[in-house]
Design an enzyme around this catalytic site. Structure first.
Site, short mmCIF file in Angstrom:
data_model
loop_
_atom_site.label_atom_id
_atom_site.label_comp_id
_atom_site.label_asym_id
_atom_site.label_seq_id
_atom_site.Cartn_x
_atom_site.Cartn_y
_atom_site.Cartn_z
N GLY A 93 5.05 1.06 -38.98
CA GLY A 93 6.06 1.10 -37.92
C GLY A 93 6.08 -0.15 -37.04
CD GLN A 94 3.18 -5.64 -36.83
OE1 GLN A 94 2.60 -5.45 -37.89
NE2 GLN A 94 2.90 -6.64 -36.02
CB VAL A 96 7.66 -7.46 -32.62
CG1 VAL A 96 7.50 -8.94 -32.27
CG2 VAL A 96 8.93 -6.90 -31.99
CG HIS A 100 3.26 -5.14 -30.16
ND1 HIS A 100 3.56 -5.67 -31.41
CD2 HIS A 100 4.00 -4.01 -30.05
CE1 HIS A 100 4.46 -4.89 -32.00
NE2 HIS A 100 4.72 -3.87 -31.20
CG HIS A 102 3.52 0.30 -28.24
ND1 HIS A 102 4.87 0.15 -28.01
CD2 HIS A 102 3.29 -0.20 -29.48
CE1 HIS A 102 5.43 -0.42 -29.07
NE2 HIS A 102 4.48 -0.65 -29.97
#
Length: 145
Positions: A93-94, A96, A100, A102
């Site tokens: 589900g990445q 970008v 990172h 969340h």
């Protein structure tokens, strides 16, 4: 920094961002898509595509900042819950290609992130779990810190 990466563009000041924190290693900014108020992203300043390439020192800094951001969210919104999540690759589900984390306050019934869409799975048989743990332990690299 990679110029085709939206997070690198934000970090370089070539795209707008609402920063919560910035230092020489990391940045935290409010996610553009606020499914619930307070969704924050934490990114390393250096372009790293996935968790697999992330060094442990930066990973530790990211988690420490996540704790600080979580406390700020708790003080501001008083949510009854909170999620930390990190996704890698399309299957994970990445969206970008810049690692990172969340940090998102949660409320009962907010409809976000159903972990087990088919219901909670039954526990696996202990011999299968033990064998899986042994296989993973054999591949676990030594700590780099």
């Amino acid at each position: 920094m990679a110029t085709s990466c939206v997070f690198c563009e934000l970090l370089a000041g070539r795209a707008p961002a609402s920063f919560v924190h910035r230092d020489e290693h990391l940045a935290a900014f409010v996610d553009l898509r606020q499914a619930v108020p307070g969704h924050v992203l934490i990114v390393p300043n250096r372009h790293v595509e996935t968790l697999y390439e992330l060094d442990e020192a930066t990973a530790g800094r990211m988690m420490a900042l996540a704790v600080r951001v979580a406390r700020a969210l708790a003080a501001e919104f008083g949510p009854p819950g909170l999620n930390l999540w990190q996704s890698n690759g399309e299957a994970g589900g990445q969206e970008v290609p810049h690692v990172h984390l969340h940090v998102q306050p949660r409320r009962v019934g907010d409809g976000l992130m159903r972990v087990y869409p088919k219901g909670i799975p039954a526990p696996g048989p202990r011999p299968v779990l033990d064998e899986l743990a042994a296989r993973l332990a054999a591949r676990l690299p030594e700590a780099s810190l």
